[in-house]
Write an enzyme that holds these catalytic residues in place. Structure first.
Site, PDB file in Angstrom:
ATOM      1  N   LYS A 213       0.834  -1.212   0.000  1.00 55.66           N
ATOM      2  CA  LYS A 213       0.000   0.000   0.000  1.00 55.66           C
ATOM      3  C   LYS A 213       0.867   1.259   0.000  1.00 55.66           C
ATOM      4  O   LYS A 213       0.662   2.169  -0.791  1.00 55.66           O
ATOM      5  CB  LYS A 213      -0.943   0.009   1.215  1.00 55.66           C
ATOM      6  N   ARG A 288      -9.527   0.606   8.968  1.00 50.59           N
ATOM      7  CA  ARG A 288      -9.155  -0.789   9.241  1.00 50.59           C
ATOM      8  C   ARG A 288     -10.260  -1.500   9.999  1.00 50.59           C
ATOM      9  O   ARG A 288     -10.120  -2.680  10.300  1.00 50.59           O
ATOM     10  CB  ARG A 288      -7.878  -0.821  10.075  1.00 50.59           C
ATOM     11  N   ARG A 327      11.497  -6.595   4.900  1.00 56.37           N
ATOM     12  CA  ARG A 327      11.392  -5.156   5.175  1.00 56.37           C
ATOM     13  C   ARG A 327      11.903  -4.847   6.577  1.00 56.37           C
ATOM     14  O   ARG A 327      12.581  -3.842   6.801  1.00 56.37           O
ATOM     15  CB  ARG A 327       9.927  -4.719   5.025  1.00 56.37           C
ATOM     16  N   ARG A 333      11.627  -1.653  11.742  1.00 59.11           N
ATOM     17  CA  ARG A 333      10.297  -1.752  12.377  1.00 59.11           C
ATOM     18  C   ARG A 333      10.210  -3.050  13.156  1.00 59.11           C
ATOM     19  O   ARG A 333      10.307  -4.125  12.582  1.00 59.11           O
ATOM     20  CB  ARG A 333       9.200  -1.718  11.298  1.00 59.11           C
ATOM     21  N   ARG A 345      -0.926  -9.503  13.400  1.00 63.05           N
ATOM     22  CA  ARG A 345      -1.474  -8.416  12.565  1.00 63.05           C
ATOM     23  C   ARG A 345      -2.412  -8.992  11.508  1.00 63.05           C
ATOM     24  O   ARG A 345      -3.453  -8.410  11.194  1.00 63.05           O
ATOM     25  CB  ARG A 345      -0.337  -7.621  11.900  1.00 63.05           C
TER      26      ARG A 345
HETATM   27  P1  AMP Z   1       0.908   0.015   9.070  1.00 69.14           P
HETATM   28  O1  AMP Z   1       2.099   0.893   8.942  1.00 69.14           O
HETATM   29  O2  AMP Z   1      -0.258   0.488   8.243  1.00 69.14           O
HETATM   30  O3  AMP Z   1       1.213  -1.439   8.856  1.00 69.14           O
HETATM   31  O4  AMP Z   1       0.403   0.154  10.580  1.00 69.14           O
HETATM   32  C1  AMP Z   1       1.227  -0.224  11.663  1.00 69.14           C
HETATM   33  C2  AMP Z   1       0.399  -0.305  12.943  1.00 69.14           C
HETATM   34  O5  AMP Z   1      -0.178   0.974  13.219  1.00 69.14           O
HETATM   35  C3  AMP Z   1      -0.767  -1.262  12.897  1.00 69.14           C
HETATM   36  O6  AMP Z   1      -0.385  -2.594  13.160  1.00 69.14           O
HETATM   37  C4  AMP Z   1      -1.631  -0.688  14.018  1.00 69.14           C
HETATM   38  O7  AMP Z   1      -1.134  -1.011  15.281  1.00 69.14           O
HETATM   39  C5  AMP Z   1      -1.465   0.801  13.824  1.00 69.14           C
HETATM   40  N1  AMP Z   1      -2.488   1.331  12.882  1.00 69.14           N
HETATM   41  C6  AMP Z   1      -2.258   1.872  11.657  1.00 69.14           C
HETATM   42  N2  AMP Z   1      -3.414   2.255  11.077  1.00 69.14           N
HETATM   43  C7  AMP Z   1      -4.401   1.910  11.953  1.00 69.14           C
HETATM   44  C8  AMP Z   1      -5.821   2.002  11.931  1.00 69.14           C
HETATM   45  N3  AMP Z   1      -6.456   2.515  10.887  1.00 69.14           N
HETATM   46  N4  AMP Z   1      -6.491   1.568  13.002  1.00 69.14           N
HETATM   47  C9  AMP Z   1      -5.867   1.047  14.065  1.00 69.14           C
HETATM   48  N5  AMP Z   1      -4.547   0.909  14.140  1.00 69.14           N
HETATM   49  C10 AMP Z   1      -3.806   1.335  13.113  1.00 69.14           C
END
Ligand code: AMP
Length: 389
Positions: A213, A288, A327, A333, A345
Site C-alpha cells: 500500500k 481498518r 522489510r 520496524r 497483525r
Molecule cells: P501500518 O504501517 O499500516 O502497517 O500500521 C502499523 C500499525 O499501526 C498497525 O499494526 C496498528 O497497530 C497501527 N495502525 C495503523 N493504522 C491503523 C488504523 N487505521 N487503526 C488502528 N490501528 C492502526
C-alpha cells in the site's frame, strides 16, 4: 481535418505504456491531450492542403503572434515551395477602435500589395481574434487572403467567417503547449495539454500488511496529485517524537494490535483538516475497521467529499510474511521483525479489517487488484482502475 473525439479524456493519450504525469503551470494542473506526433501530422496536412492551392505562386505566410510561432516554424518545414514569411501581433483585448481600425502591436508588412496571404493562427475558438484579422486584412491591398488555423473549436466558433484550412477540431477545453500559454507559461511544451478539471479523487488503499500500500501510494500520489495519508506513518512519527498520541499508540503497535478506533479516527480527521487544499487523498492503512469506515464516510460528507474507490491489493499470506520479514531487516520496524507479531497483525486484519470488503462492495466501490508482480506493473493495474472511475 482530424477530429478529436469528445469522449472521456484519456490521461495516457501521449504514450499508453508510460503515463505522463500532470503538469502544473502557475496554480493549475494540466493533463496530456495531444501528442507531438498528432500535432505534427495535423501541421503537415494543413501544409499539404495549402501547397495544393498555392504551389504555383509565392504566397506570404503571416503568423499571428505569440501563439503561432511553433505552428509557423513546423508548417514552413513542411511547405516545400517558394514562399515568404512574416508576423503580426494584435493588441490582445482591445478589439476594434472606434474608428474601425484594428490596433496592432506589430503591423502587417507593407509589401503585401497584389500578393496572396495565408494567415497562420494557432487556435480559433470564439472567433473574436479572427474578426479583428478579417478587418485588418480587408483594409490592405492584397490579392487575396486565407485563414489557416491549427486548432479549431467548432463547438464554440460563432461561424461568422469561413476558415479555409483547419488542422484539428478540438473540444472546448482550455489548452496549453506548442506555442499556447496559460499566463505566458507552457509555450515551450512539445505536446498540448488540457486543463485538468477532474474532480477530487479520494482513494482507500486496502490490503494486508506488506501488500504494498505504502509503495503504491508513493507513485499514485504523484501521478494523480493526491495527498497520501498513512495512519501507520503518522503513528510512527508520533512515537518517534514522544507525543501523547505516540505513547498511547505504541503499546498496541508493539504487539501488532490495532490502536483503538476513537484515537485513530480523531487522528485521521486532524490529518485531513491539515490539507484542505488537497485535490484528493489516498488513505493508506485507514479504515481498518467498519466503525472507522463509517466514521470516514460521515466525516467526508461534512466536507462534501466522498470515497471514490477502495483499491484492494491482493497477495498470498506466505508471500506477505516473507516481504515483511525482509522489510523488517532494513526498516528497523519491530512489528516487521517477529513472525508471531506479523501473524497477529494478519489475525487482526482477518477479524476486523476484512469485513470492510463487504462494506465497500455494497457501495459498489471495491476493486480488487493483483498485488503480485513488478512494482510498476501493479501501479499500472491500479491506474487502470482509477482511469475508469
Ligand atoms: P501500518 O504501517 O499500516 O502497517 O500500521 C502499523 C500499525 O499501526 C498497525 O499494526 C496498528 O497497530 C497501527 N495502525 C495503523 N493504522 C491503523 C488504523 N487505521 N487503526 C488502528 N490501528 C492502526
Amino acid at each position: 481535418m482530424v477530429v478529436i473525439q469528445k469522449e472521456k479524456s484519456k490521461w495516457y493519450l501521449c504514450n499508453p505504456k508510460k503515463p505522463k504525469p500532470l503538469i502544473k503551470l502557475h496554480d493549475k494542473y494540466f493533463k496530456p491531450f495531444l501528442s507531438e506526433a498528432q500535432i505534427l501530422a495535423a501541421v503537415k496536412s494543413v501544409a499539404q492542403k495549402v501547397a495544393a492551392d498555392y504551389k504555383d505562386e509565392t504566397p506570404v505566410f503571416v503568423g499571428v503572434l505569440n501563439g503561432s510561432f511553433m505552428f509557423v516554424a513546423d508548417f514552413l518545414k513542411e511547405y516545400q515551395h517558394p514562399c515568404e514569411v512574416s508576423f503580426i501581433k494584435l493588441s490582445s483585448y482591445q478589439g476594434l477602435t472606434s474608428t474601425g481600425i484594428v490596433e496592432t502591436l506589430l503591423d502587417p508588412p507593407d509589401n503585401l500589395e497584389g500578393k496572396s496571404v495565408i494567415i497562420l493562427e494557432d487556435i480559433i475558438d470564439s472567433g473574436r481574434t479572427l474578426k479583428e484579422l478579417i478587418h485588418l486584412f480587408n483594409n490592405t491591398n492584397v490579392k487575396e487572403y486565407k485563414i489557416a488555423s491549427l486548432f479549431y473549436k467548432s463547438e464554440v466558433y460563432n461561424g461568422e467567417y469561413a476558415i479555409d484550412y483547419i488542422g484539428i477540431d478540438i473540444p472546448d477545453k482550455f489548452i496549453v503547449g506548442y506555442g499556447l500559454d496559460y499566463d505566458e507559461l507552457g509555450r515551450n511544451l512539445r505536446e498540448v495539454y488540457q486543463l485538468n478539471e477532474k474532480h477530487m479523487i479520494n482513494l482507500v488503499l486496502f490490503g494486508k500488511p506488506g501488500a504494498g500500500k505504502g509503495t503504491q501510494a508513493e507513485f499514485l500520489k504523484d501521478q494523480y496529485n493526491l495527498k497520501h495519508i498513512s495512519t501507520g506513518d503518522v503513528f510512527r512519527y508520533n512515537i518517534k517524537n514522544g507525543t501523547e498520541l505516540g505513547n498511547l499508540a505504541k503499546s498496541y503497535m508493539d504487539k501488532g494490535d490495532l490502536v483503538p478506533d476513537e484515537v485513530t479516527i480523531k487522528m485521521l480527521q486532524d490529518e485531513v483538516e491539515k490539507h484542505t487544499d488537497a485535490s484528493g487523498f489516498i488513505f493508506d492503512g485507514f479504515p481498518r475497521t467498519v466503525a472507522q469506515a463509517k466514521a470516514l464516510d460521515e466525516f467526508l460528507k461534512t466536507k462534501e467529499m466522498r470515497i471514490d474507490a477502495t483499491l484492494a491489493l491482493d497477495a498470498d499470506d506466505e508471500v506477505l510474511i516473507q516481504r515483511l520479514l525482509e522489510r523488517g531487516k532494513v526498516s528497523g520496524r519491530t512489528d516487521d521483525q517477529d513472525e508471531s507479531k506479523i501473524r497477529n497483525r494478519f489475525e487482526e486484519y482477518n477479524q476486523k479489517t476484512a469485513p470492510l470488503q463487504a462494506y465497500y462492495e455494497t457501495q459498489g466501490k471495491y476493486h480488487s487488484v493483483n498485488g503480485i508482480g513488478a512494482i510498476e506493473d501493479i501501479t499500472r493495474r491500479l491506474g487502470k482502475v482509477i482511469e475508469e472511475l
